[in-house]
Motif scaffolding. Structure first.
Motif: not given
Lengths: 111, 110
Positions: A34-43
């Motif tokens: 599982w990965y998280r991505q903030n808006s417009g940013r990296g994983l």
């Protein structure tokens, strides 16, 4: 359905509540991540669960894996506004194969 | 471990121009990857690079794309003649199980 589909596509909850996201996949896997991505940013890598594991915990995160159903879930407990992001599952085969990403769940935590 | 650094963070280019996206993994990992994400869509695998050679590539990674590790620390993705549909976020990553991704380069082809 495609390899790595998630539901819901979008989820809005109140701060403090628990958030659950689900992921389904089609082929045999070595592990699921599982990965998280903030808006417009990296994983950002959150957690990895191997195919011989059924449940894993990391802080407020709990991941389950059911290889018979080819599905996984990510539970975030006691959500915070800072948890607002998109969350992706990704499967990996054997031998350092590429990651195959799901469609993602956009989580919004309402303060 | 140190982060993965990508430059530039945003690049605008004319259709048909060549672009080079750069990544500094700053580690001794053997595995490196390029992925892309078209706005609002899935993250898609482009190519994996192992021990200074391409180990796997996707259908997206056609003859217009190439990768290099020119000096042992930098890792580059070149698109020879950009098309409008190449507009996307491009991410490099290192690792084997549990990747470390860079913050990405937003490529806009006009």
């Amino acid at each position: 359905s495609q390899q790595g589909e998630e539901d819901p596509q979008a989820l809005s909850i109140q701060e403090g509540e628990n958030a659950t996201m689900n992921c389904s996949y089609k082929t045999s896997i070595n592990n699921l991540q599982w990965y998280r991505q903030n808006s417009g940013r990296g994983l950002v890598h959150l957690i990895l669960i191997r195919s011989n594991e059924r449940e894993k915990h990391s802080g407020r995160l709990r991941v389950t894996l059911d290889t018979s159903k080819k599905s996984s879930s990510l539970l975030i407990t006691a959500s915070r506004a800072a948890d607002t992001a998109s969350y992706f599952c990704a499967t990996q085969g054997f031998g350092n194969e590429k990651l195959t990403f799901g469609t993602g769940t956009r989580l919004t935590i309402i303060p | 471990e140190p982060e993965v650094t990508q430059t530039p963070s945003h690049q605008v280019t004319q259709m048909g121009q060549e672009v080079i996206l750069r990544c500094v993994p700053i580690s001794n990992h053997l595995y490196f990857y390029w992925y892309r994400q078209i706005l609002g869509q899935k993250v898609e695998f482009l190519v994996s690079f192992y021990n200074n050679e391409i180990s796997e590539k996707s259908e997206i990674f056609d003859d217009q794309f190439s990768v290099e590790r020119p000096d042992g620390s930098n890792f580059t993705l070149k698109i020879r003649s950009t098309k409008l549909e190449d507009s996307a976020m491009y991410f490099c990553a290192r690792g084997d199980y549990g990747y470390t991704f860079g913050s990405g380069t937003r490529l806009t082809v006009v």
